[in-house]
Structure formats: C-alpha cells, structure tokens
Design an enzyme around this catalytic site. Structure first.
Site, PDB file in Angstrom:
ATOM      1  NE  ARG A   1      -5.223 -14.834  -2.373  1.00  0.00           N
ATOM      2  CZ  ARG A   1      -5.796 -15.552  -3.336  1.00  0.00           C
ATOM      3  NH1 ARG A   1      -6.125 -15.001  -4.489  1.00  0.00           N
ATOM      4  NH2 ARG A   1      -6.050 -16.833  -3.143  1.00  0.00           N
TER       5      ARG A   1
ATOM      6  CG  ASN B   1       3.267 -21.556  -3.517  1.00  0.00           C
ATOM      7  OD1 ASN B   1       3.457 -21.878  -2.343  1.00  0.00           O
ATOM      8  ND2 ASN B   1       3.493 -22.390  -4.513  1.00  0.00           N
TER       9      ASN B   1
ATOM     10  CD  GLN C   1      10.472 -14.455  -4.671  1.00  0.00           C
ATOM     11  OE1 GLN C   1       9.260 -14.636  -4.653  1.00  0.00           O
ATOM     12  NE2 GLN C   1      11.086 -13.833  -5.646  1.00  0.00           N
TER      13      GLN C   1
ATOM     14  CD  GLU D   1      13.856  -6.325  -6.852  1.00  0.00           C
ATOM     15  OE1 GLU D   1      14.874  -5.690  -6.559  1.00  0.00           O
ATOM     16  OE2 GLU D   1      13.603  -6.703  -8.013  1.00  0.00           O
TER      17      GLU D   1
END
Lengths: 330, 766, 169
Positions: free
Chosen positions: B657, B660, B667, B733
C-alpha cells in the site's frame, strides 16, 4: 587557509603596485578558483589584490573586433549581443563552463588563469611537480582519465580546464597585460605554456603582471563559429574534450579558412594549427575533416585511462566541422 | 544495522523455527485498505520550515562559547605514526586544543554493527588511541579553535611522519585471497541447490558473464556534522544520524557512561542514504569537548566526508544462466567478491536478489569478501541489491537476446510460485502485474531492434530490468501516544532524512485514532522519546507503524476503562470498537460511541498516555517478503562521442500500500536518479598504490544534475501486503535497484554494445 | 565590514578568510544558507547579491562589503512565503531540505537572468530574442544546484509554475 592581507585596487597601475608590495601576492577576481585552492592550501598567498573594480566594459568596435575588460564577468561576456553574434563560439564556450552562479562571479581574467583540475594537484598527500617542483608526478601512473594527450611531459600530464580559453585560442584573441615594466599585448595561444620540465610555470606572465583586457580581432566567418563540449554528465562538469571551431567554405565547396582549437587535451588551450593548415584549400567534406583531425592528433599519446580521448577528439573535431559545413548548429 | 540478523535474533530469542511456522499470522491491519488521510497526497509537514530556511540541522544549533573542529588525515594506508609535531598548530591563533593519540581520552572501540541489536559502530577499530594507521585518511589529529578558519589553518600546520607497513590495496590481488564472511547480514554466504555448474554446462542456452562495480559515495548534500556539549556528566549531541538510539547505546560503551546520561537529537538530516551513522568524527568531537571542557562543533569538509565516512564498496561478480528451450532456467549462478576491511561487517549483499526473484532448476549463490586496507565500507541505498541487480538483470537481458525472447516474456517464464531458495510463500508478489502495467504505459512494444533507431547522431534504445528489495521490520521500537481533547501527539525516536516520515506517520496516526490530520503530530528525532529503530533497510515506516499500532491497542484499552459503564461504550470490548470521528465507536452500531474529549472530561483527565513496543517481526520469518518493480528506460547515445542521455524513465512498482502518493513518488524518483548516477557516472576513485580516495569532491565525484534527469514517471500496483502493518512496505531503497541494468540494457538496445563495468562512461561506448 | 542582508544593515568584524557563507552562518546565525561542499560544486550556498545568484562559499566576505545580499530567510514577504517557496511545497520540490534554500535563491536569480536575455548552453539561437524557459533551458540553468535526494522533477515543476511567464497553470 593562511592569513593574508587584502586590498582593493582602483586601477591597473594601483593593482600592480599593490601586488609588488608583497612577496606572494595574488590578484583576486571572482575567487571561484583561487579561494577554493587557498582552502586546499595549494595556493598560499600572503596578499590578495582585489581587481574586480577594474574595467569590465565590453566594447564592440565598428571594425568587427571586440575588446573585453578583464573584470567582465563570464555571464556578461556570454550575454553580450555583439559577442553572441560575432563570436558565438566564445559565448557557447563560456556557457558550457561551470554553473550560472559561478559564471556570475568569475571574471575573464580569472578564467584565463584558472588552474588544472588534476586530482593529484589538489591532494597535498600526492606528489605533484606543479605544487612542489621536482617532487614527481603521481598522475602519470594514477587516475589520469582527465589528463593530457597532447604536449604533455614526463613531469606533468595536467590539462588546462577552461572552456572560454579554447574559444579565445581559436579566435586569435590577444590579451592586454600590465606589469611593473609597463603594458604589452600577447596572443592568447602564447600566454599558456606546455609543461616541459617546469610545469609549475604555467604562463608567460611576468611577476605581478596583470591581464587587463582580452581583444578579439574581427573575423567575419566567426559569426558561424561554435563550441562543442564532451563531458561525463550533461552539465556542470569539466570537459573531457572540447572543440571550438569556425569554418569558412567558399562557393566551390573548398575550405577558404578555418579556426580550430581543442580543450581538455593539453596543458594549454590547444590551437589545432596542423589541422587548420591541412584543411585550407581542401574540399569541406567529412573525409577532409577526418584527415585534418588525424593530422592534428598524429602525435597524441594516451596514458592508462585517457587514450580514449584521442579517438574522442578526432570524432568531435570531425563532427563539429561537419556541423558547420552543413550549416546547422551543433 | 544488522537487518536480518537483528530480526532473527529477536525472533529466535522467543521461538524456534518450527514454532514460527505454527504461529498464526497477525490479523490484516484494517487500515491496509481503508481510505482516509492515508493514501492521500499530503504535503510534507516540515515543508514551511525547509523552504523558509528555518529547519535547523546538526551544525546549525547556536551554542554559547562554541569551538570549531578540524581534522588532520593520515596520508598512508597502513602503518604507524612515528612523529607528531603539533607545536606550530598549538601556537596558532585561536587554537583551543590539538588532540592526537598522545592526549586523547581513553575510549573503548565502538561496538560494531550486528554485535548487538543497538550497535552502531561502522568499524570496531579503536579511534585515536594509538599510533597505528588502518586506512589512508584516518584522522590522526583534531584541532579545536575559536573559529572554523582558525581551526582549518592550524590543522594544516600539524606535521606527521609515518612508518608505512605493507598494505593490501589491490582488489584484484585481494580477490585471490577472498574468504567467506561469517554471514551476509545473517543469511548464509553460500546457497547451493542442485549442481548448478553441471546444469549450466548441459543447458541449451547459456550466458556466463563477469561484472565490475566501483565504490560509491552517498553524497548527501549535508556533510556529516555534530554539535557536542557536555553538561556536567551528561552528554548532548546534536547529530546528523539515521540511528539515534543505536548511537546513544554505542557512545555509552565507548565513553563508559550511562545511556541515560546521553541525549542525541537529530530533528533534520540533510540526506542519509545509509551514510549517516556513527563514524569517528562524532566520537572525536565528544572526546575533544571532554578534554577542552568546551562545546564543540564538527562539520566535516566534503573531503572529510570521503576520508571518514565510508561508502559503497567495489564488487566483482559472475552471473551465469543456463536456460532450457522453453525459457525456464536450469541454472542460476551468481557469485562474486566485495572489498571489505578486517574491521567491519558489510559484505554488500549482491547475491540477495537472485535468492528470491526467479525460479531455476539449480542455484549457486555465493559471495566472498576481500580484505583491503581502506576506510570501512558501509550500507548505501540498497546495499547489494543496487549492484547485484545490475549484474543479474543485464545477464537476463543477454540471455533473452540469445534466446530471441522478449526480456519481459523471459521473466514471465521464470516467475516462481514460491520463494525459490527458502521455499516460503510470498506474502505479496505482483511483479508481473508491475511489468504489464509498466510495459503498456511506457510503450515497450515499440522497442526497436538493437542499433536500429537513429535520430541524427543519436542512437535510441529501450531497456527494462527488475527492481527488488526485501521487506524488513526492525524490532525494539516503542511508540507513545499522548491524547488530549485537542488531538494527539505520537512520539518515537525516529528519523526524518527527507523520506516524509513525520508526514506519513501523522497520516497514519490520524486514521488510527480517527482524528483529522491537523489535530495529530508526529514527534521524532530525540533519544528522550521512546526508542525508535534505525532508518535503514527501508524498514522505518513499518517499524514505526507496528509500534504505533501496538500503542493504540493500549490506548483503546485505557480509554474504555476510563469511559466506564456510564459511557455509551460501557461494556464493550476493545475488539468491538473502532476509532473514528474523534472518538471510539461501536463497529456495527454506528450511533453508539463517545468522543475522546467527552471521555477525558468525564474522567477529569487532561490527557491519556499510552506506550507500547512493537511485536516481534514474525511476518518475516513466516513469509518471503519483498518489494518489486519494473524499471523502463529509454536512452539516446551519441554515435559520435558515446555520450548517454536518459530521455525517458518509468518505474512501475509493487510495494504494498502506498501511504502518501506524493512523497512516495518523490522517494521512488530519488532512488531512480541515484540509479542513473550509478549507471552512468558515479565512482569513488581509490588509488590502489596508496589507498587514497582521489576525488573527494562533488566537482570530481559526479552525481546527476538537473539536466541529466528527465521527467520520471512512477506508477504502482498499490496492492496491500496482508502481512505488514498498514499493508505497506518501505520504499526508500527499491528505486535504485534495477536502474543500472535498465540503463545498460537500453544502451545495448541503442548501440548493440554490452558494458559490464560501471559506470558506463562514454569511453566505454566509443 | 558592513553589509545589507535581507534589507537590513549589518556590521560584522570577521577574519579576512571568512567566506560570505560562513559570515552568514557562523557569525550572523543565518543558517538558512547551506554549506554542502565549500568547493563551489553543489550550489547549496547560493545567495543573491544585488539580485545575481552566486556561490557564497567561494565568495570572501570582504569582497562583498556594502553589497545587498538576499538569503532564503529574505525571500518571504509580508504576506507569507514567496510563491516559489509555496510551489516547492506543493510540488514536493525537496526531501531532506538541505539543498532547498540554494535551489530557491538560484531559481530566482536564474529567472532574472532569463528575463534579461542571458542565454544558456542549450539555447539554440544565440543571435537574439527572448529566452523561453522550456524544460531543457530550466534544467540546464539549474544544473549548478545538486539535489541528492533527487527532487529535480518537483523543483522544475515548481519553478515552471511560478517563474516562467506564460506557463500553463
């Protein structure tokens, strides 16, 4: 950084006088290279003479030449409409260098005198004949991907990092100098030295001699000149190889005249005189351009990591000239 | 940062492997599918501070009487200091202290990562305790002065002479003596299933390839820094760290003081990427503050960052794939060596992707380490997976080419139905869906034949590769909820390095508590708060979420008790109520409930405080838990100069999920951009003659600039993982993984050239 | 030494070696301007001097006496954040926030340069004409500001929305 005295010169004579009063004075322009090197303790002046108050005017003369005050910022030169239309290679070379911020700070005089980016020159734990004459050179057998393929010596394989100077070299620029003995002029291509056995002596300037202006002689076909820079990222990196070129092709398709200089390949901005001579009177074709590039690079020598520059320089020269011959901007 | 190991220690401390399998799964988090504040693009809560220049980083805390530190670095890689002449430095203007091994206070060596769940030491070497030198760049002196200018100048006056000892610096030579590490982050260094070499030899299609990847620098724009104060016996450190509580524990051991006498604050970190841990600079600054009895600021120079704070290490890898005629794999071999030191524990887990990604008839996955006299390498964004996927995913591309298969089709044929090496069931795996969605959006069907599309001098090509990163959740974290009539504050000693932690967890808290977002706040960045876990291994989001979930259970129990029988909630059990509309309500009987304000008012309480530790991460023991993605890249390569420009990029991710979308997209993009750097330009130059890093500069260590970066498209499956808190996975990552291969594969498609050594600079394409 | 910083006259007595950046941070406690490399290689220290963007780390303070310096702290107006600051928040033009002040000051200086017609390395025609800040122009002109978190897309969107005349809303 060592402590130093600071004085602001109001004119060139005052600057030379102020510099003469100290043992290790340096002229301070925008500081973009000097301040960095002082922090690295590569440069250790005892006095800084601020020359940013000196003339910075850009004078476009009616004969087609341009006189640029050495205090002009890199941005001002690149933005000047006369420079852009008469000598676009110069504007493009400047714009290919550094960043907007640095171009706003850096002066023309300072750009000419910026020092190599050789990482062994920067590192005080490494041997460098520039920093400590006679110490040896750790670059020759070290990381030398960015180093010279032309005119290097066993003492030094560093390159001159300026983009602007490559265009100035191609465009037959002259520098105006003022020193203790008065003023004189010198061709830019004669200002910087090849390293030979004394790589710490980088220019033909005499002690405290100051660059006051740069003059670009009229060259009508330079209106179509250009600059191509090849580097490791799309922007904000020093050149691996760069080419400044202007080409004049006659109606019969032969090269009437040409100006060509290379950056990133030598201890000085490299005027490609051999290639120019090879091209004059030859048809302006891809074959001619390749042959001329080959001739210029015949004596080029690669080190462990930089041999690719020989081929890269050939290709970039040929492609840049082809672009000019084809009439499109690269 | 003992990722798997910490988890395993914690879990096996309580239960054995057999019991793990018998333990029932935790119930699916109801918030995993609920839409509220979560799932919305909420702007960062710290946005106004950051754009206003008001966010205070570690080197920006005003302190009275501050002194400034500068370091002197060794110029040999191995040996000892013979003479130290500090007289000129001591006499220089403004100098307060010159500290060397001769006068430094006695300090225990740092406890190294994985030696304890809270150990933060990047290396277990003693710090400035003796004349021995272990890497080129090791601090040999620290100068304190009244200003930074004075300290820097005085540092240049310290004269050191050395006696050099034989140093192991050549990776190729050290590779010959490579040895197996004790473990690779708690996993075995070698996994062999079947006889992979024999299967490879017998396979009708095979590729057998060697790869090299260089050292990398994190390159956070904020250099490492700390502001240090001793207040009597109590130590306060304003640090730039992604491991607050681990640093606190480790410093206590080094200085022989009580943990509770140390406070670390780190409200803002100017980029971490794995690099903002405990290095020698903080320890030296603390020692100097102790010796000088003055507060100390140490702000590493950019060169200092390269000398003192390690980066990603270099690897040499082999990937060999044997395929059957139907496109299934008979053999998957991924082996290799990473450079490491004898004093750290970070073997760059480049074989991890191959352990979980694809089905194969046999496996040989083995990694070794080669000891080098260098600064301890460390975790850098997707350690292992970033460079491991470069090798594995380009090898797959070569195999697909050899078999005349579309590379995405090849991946369909080797999609496993369970974890291929552990045999565990996947908790949530939708890689093929990510591929399908990505391929459609990117226009993958338009991929040209190799070296067939040209626009002027530019050769154009497309490439694809799988992204993957494990799901980790760190044990040991606790969250505290302070609930008042006005709203709630959630507190945990967590980290914000730009991931959006404070924003996402405020969203979480709002939904967990049934409060509007503007009435909740997430407090972090301080060891005075309940202990957080490290910000590493893409674990922090779920680690915080699990602690907050646990604290919320405690809170609900307390509220029900406070509410008592006079409340509409009277007699209800915790399982029967849910938090919404600013209070607790019966799950089915929508009219039955009471607001927090009312419960508190009737009880005469200003606030209720609940704190709990997250349960142990049993889910990672039971399931194979990973994130996935498909990276699509289009490049343009100059046929003249070999210059590469990335013209289009799409990341299609399957990471549970998404909490945001806006900060998540950022990111993912950030990881992809660092991957573009890895693919095309990044290399820390380690001079094997001296062990010296030669490009300790952002001018010479190239990271992507604005013009290198196209608009990056990011999409995701948004399918919750039923076994993780919030249904979420960490996403810090995975963005970098697969990018190197996607770029390399696109370059091959454009030019017909395969480059198996990073970075793919233009000289490799001429 | 006297300076005008964010509209305020400031006097400071500092070492000749002190950079404009260190003057701001260590002496005036204006920590909004960031030190990322101190080498002129990252742009985090970008400030505006008389409206022009420069790297304050390479600027000796002594050279900038009597000049008007604007830092990130001086961008906001009476009515709150500068529109570009607001747009950075809306477009997520940052993550860690460390390069942000430099990106903001640089963008404002960059837009003024474009307004004056200063060309860039990607300007196709140098001979004249106004500069159109398209995607390539913006990215080239902002390339002196590194962002390691990789917020470049959001930064470009924020600048486009705020500072590019005629950009689509």
């Amino acid at each position: 950084m060592r402590a130093f005295s600071y004085a602001r010169a109001e004119d060139a004579s005052a600057a030379v006088r102020l510099a003469g009063a100290s043992a290790r004075a340096r002229y301070l322009g925008g500081g973009t290279n000097l301040v960095d090197l002082m922090r690295e303790t590569v440069e250790q002046p005892d006095a800084l003479v601020d020359v940013t108050a000196l003339p910075a005017a850009i004078e476009a003369r009616s004969d087609g030449s341009i006189l640029i005050g050495a205090g002009a910022s890199n941005t001002a030169v690149a933005a000047d409409l006369a420079v852009r239309t008469r000598f676009p290679a110069l504007a493009r070379a400047i714009l290919a260098g550094a960043s907007g911020q640095i171009r706003n700070m850096a002066t023309v005089g300072g750009n000419i005198l910026q020092r190599t980016r050789c990482t062994y020159f920067y590192d005080d734990a490494s041997r460098c004949n520039k920093r400590a004459p006679g110490a040896g050179c750790d670059a020759i057998d070290g990381f030398n991907r960015i180093h010279a393929i032309l005119g290097a010596s066993p003492a030094c394989v560093a390159t001159h990092p300026s983009d602007m100077c490559v265009a100035l070299a191609a465009l037959d620029a002259t520098v105006h100098l003022q020193g203790h003995g008065g003023s004189r002029t010198m061709r830019l291509v004669d200002l910087h030295r090849l390293p030979g056995g004394r790589p710490h002596v980088e220019t033909e300037l005499q002690r405290d001699e100051l660059i006051t202006a740069v003059e670009l002689p009229a060259l009508p076909f330079a209106a179509g000149s250009t600059y191509r820079k090849v580097r490791d990222r799309a922007s904000y990196a020093f050149a691996l190889v760069s080419v400044a070129a202007a080409l004049d092709v006659g109606p019969d398709g032969t090269v009437r005249d040409v100006r060509l200089a290379l950056g990133g390949v030598a201890h000085k901005p490299w005027r490609a005189s051999i290639a120019e001579a090879a091209l004059r009177g030859r048809p302006a074709t891809a074959d001619s351009f390749r042959d001329a590039a080959d001739a210029e690079l015949a004596d080029a020598a690669g080190l462990r990591h930089n041999a690719f520059k020989i081929d890269l320089a050939r290709r970039t020269v040929a492609a840049t000239l082809e672009g000019l011959a084809g009439g499109d901007r690269t | 940062m003992s990722i798997v190991d910490t988890v395993k220690q914690a879990v096996t401390g309580a239960v054995t492997g057999a019991m793990v399998r018998l333990t029932p799964d935790a119930p699916v988090d109801p918030l995993a599918t609920k839409h509220g504040a979560l799932g919305r693009s909420v702007p960062r809560v710290d946005g106004p501070l950051k754009v206003g220049g008001q966010a205070r980083f570690a080197a920006e805390v005003p302190v009275e009487g501050l002194t400034y530190a500068a370091l002197v670095y060794s110029t040999i890689a191995h040996g000892r200091i013979v003479t130290l002449d500090t007289a000129e430095a001591v006499a220089a203007p403004g100098v307060v202290l010159v500290m060397t091994h001769e006068n430094a206070p006695r300090m225990a060596p740092p406890a190294i990562f994985m030696s304890n769940p809270r150990a933060a030491g990047a290396s277990d070497l003693p710090i400035m305790q003796d004349p021995s030198i272990h890497w080129n760049g090791e601090p040999v002196a620290l100068v304190l002065a009244d200003t930074q200018e004075q300290a820097d100048h005085a540092a240049s006056l310290v004269r050191v002479s050395y006696e050099a000892a034989q140093a192991d610096l050549s990776f190729d030579q050290a590779r010959a003596q490579a040895h197996a590490p004790d473990s690779v982050l708690g996993e075995p260094a070698r996994i062999a299933i079947g006889d992979a070499e024999a299967a490879l030899a017998a396979a009708p299609y095979r590729v057998d390839l060697s790869y090299r990847t260089p050292r990398h620098s994190h390159g956070a724009i904020e250099p490492h820094a700390a502001t240090v104060l001793w207040e009597g016996d109590k130590l306060v450190v304003h640090d730039a760290t992604q491991m607050l509580h681990a640093t606190q524990w480790t410093l206590a051991g080094i200085f022989g003081i009580r943990e509770e006498d140390i406070r670390i604050l780190s409200p803002f970190v100017g980029g971490g990427f794995g690099g903002k841990g405990l290095w020698s600079h903080q320890i030296l600054a603390i020692a100097a503050a102790k010796l000088s009895k003055r507060p100390v600021r140490i702000a590493l120079s950019r060169e200092g960052v390269f000398r003192v704070a390690g980066g990603r290490t270099t690897t040499g890898q082999r990937v060999a794939l044997g395929a059957n005629a139907d496109g299934t794999l008979a053999a998957l071999i991924h082996t290799g060596v990473a450079a490491m030191t004898a004093h750290n524990n970070c073997p760059e887990q480049f074989t991890f992707p191959a352990r979980h990604l694809y089905a194969a008839g046999s496996f040989l996955l083995e990694q070794k380490v080669a000891d080098i006299h260098m600064l301890a390498n460390t975790f850098m964004r997707a350690p292992g997976e970033s460079v491991g996927t470069f090798a594995l995913e380009t090898a797959l591309d070569e195999l697909a080419e050899a078999m005349a298969l579309d590379p995405i089709e090849l991946r369909r044929r080797i999609e496993p139905d369970k974890d291929p090496t552990s045999g565990r069931a996947f908790s949530s795996r939708h890689l093929l869906e990510a591929y399908a969605k990505g391929a459609e959006r990117f226009g993958w069907s338009q991929r040209p034949a190799p070296r067939s599309r040209r626009e002027g001098e530019w050769l154009v090509g497309m490439g694809v590769a799988t992204a993957t990163y494990p799901y980790y959740r760190m044990p040991g974290g606790s969250a505290r909820i302070r609930l008042t009539a006005e709203g709630a504050v959630v507190q945990m000693g967590s980290h914000e390095m730009g991931m959006g932690t404070a924003t996402a967890q405020a969203q979480h808290a709002a939904d967990r508590l049934g409060l509007p977002l503007e009435r909740v706040r997430f407090e972090y960045g301080d060891t005075d708060l309940p202990p957080g876990t490290i910000a590493g291994g893409s674990s922090q989001t779920v680690s915080i979420a699990a602690a907050l979930l646990a604290a919320h259970e405690v809170l609900v129990a307390q509220l029900l008790k406070l509410a008592g029988n006079d409340s509409p909630l009277g007699g209800l059990k915790a399982a029967e109520v849910e938090a919404r509309d600013g209070g607790l309500h019966h799950k089915e009987d929508t009219g039955r409930g009471e607001s927090y304000a009312s419960i508190l008012a009737r009880a005469g309480r200003a606030e209720v405080v609940a704190q709990a530790e997250a349960p142990r991460p049993m889910e990672v023991m039971k399931h194979s838990m990973h994130s996935y993605g498909a990276q699509f890249c289009e490049v343009r390569v100059s046929a003249v100069t070999g210059e590469v420009r990335v013209s289009r990029f799409l990341g299609s991710f399957d990471c549970g999920r998404i909490l945001n979308p806006q900060t998540a997209r950022s990111q993912f993009r950030g990881g992809i951009i660092m991957g573009l750097g890895l693919a095309l330009m990044e290399e820390t130059e380690f001079d094997e003659r001296t062990g010296r890093i030669m490009n300790p500069s952002l001018a010479e260590y190239h990271v992507p600039v604005h013009l290198d970066v196209p608009e990056i498209d990011v999409i995701w499956t948004d399918i919750p993982d039923p076994h993780s808190p919030l249904g979420a996975h960490g996403i810090g990552e995975i963005g970098i993984t697969g990018v190197g291969a996607a770029v390399a594969n696109a370059i091959h498609n454009a030019t017909g050239r395969r480059v198996r050594e990073l970075p793919i600079t233009l000289d490799k394409l001429l | 030494m006297r300076f005008t910083i964010n509209g305020q006259a400031v006097e400071a007595s500092v070492d000749l070696r002190t950079s404009l950046l260190d003057l701001l941070r260590d002496h005036l406690h204006l920590y909004g301007t960031k030190k990322g490399c101190n080498q002129g290689a990252c742009g985090a220290c970008t400030v505006l001097v008389d409206g022009n963007r420069i790297n304050s780390c390479l600027a000796l303070a002594v050279q900038y006496q009597d000049r008007a310096v604007t830092t990130v702290e001086g961008l906001a107006g009476e009515h709150g954040l500068h529109p570009l600051q607001q747009a950075f928040i809306e477009h997520d033009g940052f993550q860690c926030g460390y390069c942000t002040p430099g990106q903001l000051c640089s963008a404002i200086g960059m837009a003024a340069e474009a307004e004056r017609g200063v060309p860039s390395a990607v300007t196709a025609d140098l001979s004249a004409g106004p500069v159109v800040l398209d995607h390539d122009e913006l990215r080239e002109r902002m390339s002196g500001n590194l962002c390691r978190c990789g917020a470049y897309n959001g930064i470009v969107e924020a600048i486009t929305q705020t500072l590019v005349t005629g950009a689509a809303e």
